[in-house]
Design an enzyme around this catalytic site. Structure first.
Site, short mmCIF file in Angstrom:
data_model
loop_
_atom_site.label_atom_id
_atom_site.label_comp_id
_atom_site.label_asym_id
_atom_site.label_seq_id
_atom_site.Cartn_x
_atom_site.Cartn_y
_atom_site.Cartn_z
N GLN A 183 4.07 13.13 14.92
CA GLN A 183 4.83 12.68 13.75
C GLN A 183 5.81 13.79 13.34
O GLN A 183 5.40 14.91 13.02
CB GLN A 183 3.91 12.33 12.57
CG GLN A 183 4.71 11.55 11.51
CD GLN A 183 3.97 11.31 10.21
OE1 GLN A 183 3.35 12.21 9.67
NE2 GLN A 183 4.09 10.09 9.68
N TYR A 238 9.38 12.05 1.56
CA TYR A 238 9.93 13.24 2.22
C TYR A 238 11.40 13.00 2.59
O TYR A 238 12.00 11.99 2.19
CB TYR A 238 9.04 13.63 3.40
CG TYR A 238 7.64 13.99 2.94
CD1 TYR A 238 7.44 15.06 2.06
CD2 TYR A 238 6.53 13.24 3.31
CE1 TYR A 238 6.16 15.38 1.59
CE2 TYR A 238 5.25 13.55 2.84
CZ TYR A 238 5.08 14.63 1.98
OH TYR A 238 3.82 14.94 1.50
N ARG A 256 8.03 5.51 10.54
CA ARG A 256 7.20 5.14 9.39
C ARG A 256 8.05 5.08 8.13
O ARG A 256 8.85 5.99 7.89
CB ARG A 256 6.07 6.16 9.21
CG ARG A 256 4.99 5.68 8.26
CD ARG A 256 3.77 6.58 8.23
NE ARG A 256 2.58 5.78 7.95
CZ ARG A 256 1.45 6.27 7.47
NH1 ARG A 256 1.31 7.55 7.25
NH2 ARG A 256 0.43 5.47 7.24
N GLY A 288 -6.98 5.95 8.53
CA GLY A 288 -6.84 7.35 8.14
C GLY A 288 -8.16 7.98 7.77
O GLY A 288 -8.91 8.49 8.62
N ARG A 289 -8.50 7.94 6.47
CA ARG A 289 -9.67 8.66 5.98
C ARG A 289 -10.98 8.33 6.71
O ARG A 289 -11.76 9.25 7.01
CB ARG A 289 -9.79 8.45 4.46
CG ARG A 289 -8.71 9.22 3.71
CD ARG A 289 -8.49 8.71 2.31
NE ARG A 289 -7.82 7.41 2.33
CZ ARG A 289 -7.32 6.82 1.25
NH1 ARG A 289 -7.42 7.41 0.07
NH2 ARG A 289 -6.72 5.64 1.35
C1 FNR Z 1 -2.41 11.38 4.63
N1 FNR Z 1 -1.36 10.52 4.95
C2 FNR Z 1 -0.30 11.00 5.70
N2 FNR Z 1 0.74 10.19 6.02
C3 FNR Z 1 1.74 10.62 6.83
O1 FNR Z 1 2.66 9.85 7.13
N3 FNR Z 1 1.71 11.88 7.34
C4 FNR Z 1 0.72 12.77 7.04
O2 FNR Z 1 0.73 13.90 7.54
C5 FNR Z 1 -0.30 12.33 6.16
N4 FNR Z 1 -1.29 13.18 5.77
C6 FNR Z 1 -2.36 12.72 5.04
C7 FNR Z 1 -3.41 13.58 4.76
C8 FNR Z 1 -4.53 13.12 4.07
C9 FNR Z 1 -5.66 14.05 3.79
C10 FNR Z 1 -4.58 11.76 3.66
C11 FNR Z 1 -5.79 11.21 2.96
C12 FNR Z 1 -3.53 10.91 3.94
C13 FNR Z 1 -1.47 9.07 4.69
C14 FNR Z 1 -2.29 8.39 5.80
O3 FNR Z 1 -1.57 8.39 7.03
C15 FNR Z 1 -2.66 6.92 5.46
O4 FNR Z 1 -1.49 6.19 5.22
C16 FNR Z 1 -3.59 6.82 4.26
O5 FNR Z 1 -4.64 7.73 4.36
C17 FNR Z 1 -4.13 5.40 4.07
O6 FNR Z 1 -4.98 5.02 5.12
P1 FNR Z 1 -6.60 5.02 4.94
O7 FNR Z 1 -7.00 6.43 4.78
O8 FNR Z 1 -6.90 4.20 3.72
O9 FNR Z 1 -7.11 4.38 6.20
C1 8K6 Z 2 -2.42 20.61 0.74
C2 8K6 Z 2 -2.56 19.37 1.53
C3 8K6 Z 2 -1.34 18.51 1.47
C4 8K6 Z 2 -1.48 17.25 2.24
C5 8K6 Z 2 -0.35 16.32 2.01
C6 8K6 Z 2 -0.61 14.94 2.43
C7 8K6 Z 2 -1.09 14.05 1.36
C8 8K6 Z 2 -2.47 14.41 0.85
C9 8K6 Z 2 -3.17 13.30 0.17
C10 8K6 Z 2 -2.93 13.26 -1.28
C11 8K6 Z 2 -3.24 11.93 -1.84
C12 8K6 Z 2 -2.16 11.41 -2.73
C13 8K6 Z 2 -2.27 9.94 -2.91
C14 8K6 Z 2 -1.18 9.36 -3.71
C15 8K6 Z 2 -1.38 7.91 -3.87
C16 8K6 Z 2 -0.80 7.41 -5.14
C17 8K6 Z 2 -1.15 5.98 -5.34
C18 8K6 Z 2 -0.70 5.50 -6.67
#
Ligand code: FNR
Ligand code: 8K6
Length: 346
Positions: free
Chosen positions: A99, A178, A225, A315-316
């Site tokens: 990515q 981004y 994406r 993801g998670r």
């Molecule tokens: C993410 N997500 C994310 N999306 C992306 O486009 N690039 C990234 O590097 C990341 N990094 C990231 C880190 C962490 C810790 C989380 C929880 C999420 C979003 C991820 O790809 C995904 O869209 C969401 O997590 C929703 O899917 P799940 O987790 O509900 O299956």
């Molecule tokens: C220091 C780690 C940085 C990682 C960046 C990726 C995103 C991390 C996940 C954060 C979750 C934010 C979710 C926002 C959802 C809003 C829905 C209303």
């Protein structure tokens, strides 16, 4: 749930062994030169049963960095580090895309020196870098036309580097507020030149990046994406809908490997999209679409069966279950994800 385990040909170059993708997941575990480590190679290799792994977001150049220890794809050492990851994934029978990421106004010079960050317009995000409260986000410098040209060239070079590192293709990160996404929303793009002001202009940079990457590595190996619904690092504006209508129409005329919905929870409805992000994207784009965001194997299988999207990204649950595919196939219970699991790579 049999449909999750059917193969799918993305195009004549790439066939996936099942319909499950690993969603890109930032883990902040690269070394201080932003080189992927052996622990990262082992982490990805453990997940090679997935039809396609999308790597954590990987910066295309130093000023794209907004979080600590996110990997890069612009130095020989980073390319070699990724080669170790892709070799291990391939040895285990998997496939992996990189990515490609530039955080734009969500970058911070703390990570790369200098005193400014680039974005479409001088409109900053509120707040501080996560877990680094002393780092307040800056008001960005609007990118000049020359800087925009350089950014486009740097995405293409990162795609070339990705193939050199052994990746099967790339997903351009155009989601989650981004750089690319910042051009697509009125709340972050108030440019008055050919990169702002109307849908065609606001989509110009994103499409130029797509076309440059396609020219560099081919459409079969290029995916994108997108977050048509603003929900993270960006504010919504109802006019954004026209920008995405235009952009998706343009993408429909290309033959990318797939489009991927960028959202955390696909139950979330966006007024100006008339429904969820995946419903909206499906209504404007007929080719291969990847859904994501809060799905279980059951709900994802159902969504594929009813034509909501073609592939399911997880993801998670994949952080919590490296053996997700085997468990789902065997009907075994999944371990529940918790944020504390982000502390180490398992
Ligand atoms: C993410 N997500 C994310 N999306 C992306 O486009 N690039 C990234 O590097 C990341 N990094 C990231 C880190 C962490 C810790 C989380 C929880 C999420 C979003 C991820 O790809 C995904 O869209 C969401 O997590 C929703 O899917 P799940 O987790 O509900 O299956
Ligand atoms: C220091 C780690 C940085 C990682 C960046 C990726 C995103 C991390 C996940 C954060 C979750 C934010 C979710 C926002 C959802 C809003 C829905 C209303």
């Amino acid at each position: 749930m049999e449909n999750l385990f059917q193969p799918l040909a993305l195009n004549s170059s790439i066939t996936l062994k099942n319909r499950i993708l690993m969603a890109p997941l930032t883990r902040c575990m690269a070394d201080d030169e932003l080189v992927p480590t052996q622990a990262m190679a082992d982490y990805y290799a453990r997940r090679a049963e997935i039809g396609l792994i999308i790597s954590e977001a990987t910066i295309i150049r130093p000023d794209g960095q907004g979080y600590p220890n996110t990997p890069g794809l612009y130095t020989p050492a980073q390319i070699a580090g990724w080669r170790n990851v892709t070799d291990k994934v391939h040895d285990n029978g998997g496939k992996i895309f990189a990515q490609l990421w530039h955080t734009g106004r969500v970058a911070h010079p703390h990570f790369f020196g200098g005193d400014f960050v680039l974005a479409p317009s001088a409109l900053g995000v509120e707040g501080t870098v996560p877990r680094m409260r002393e780092l307040t986000y800056l008001e960005p410098k609007p990118a000049s036309k020359e800087e925009i040209e350089e950014l486009i060239a740097d995405y293409a070079q990162a795609a070339i580097n990705a193939l050199e590192a052994g990746f099967d293709g790339v997903e351009i990160h155009g989601a989650n507020g981004y750089l690319i996404d910042q051009f697509l929303h009125y709340s972050s793009n108030v440019r008055e030149d050919e990169f702002g002001g109307n849908p065609e202009n606001m989509a110009r940079f994103p499409l130029a990046v797509v076309d440059a990457v396609v020219k560099a590595i081919g459409e079969d190996r290029t995916a994108l994406r997108l977050s048509p619904g603003a929900y993270f690092n960006i504010d919504a504006d109802a006019r954004d809908r026209e920008v995405f209508d235009y952009l998706l129409g343009e993408l429909e005329t290309r033959n990318l490997a797939f489009l991927h919905v960028g959202v955390f929870d696909d139950q979330m409805e966006f007024d100006y999209l008339g429904g969820t992000a995946s419903e909206y994207m499906r209504s404007r784009y007929s080719k291969t679409l990847v859904g994501v965001g809060g799905f279980t194997p059951e709900s994802g299988s159902q969504a594929i069966a009813s034509g909501k999207f073609d592939l399911l990204a997880i993801g998670r649950p994949l952080i919590a279950n490296p053996d997700y595919v085997a468990k789902v196939r065997a009907g075994e219970a999944l371990t529940e994800y918790s944020d504390t699991m982000l502390a180490e790579l398992v």
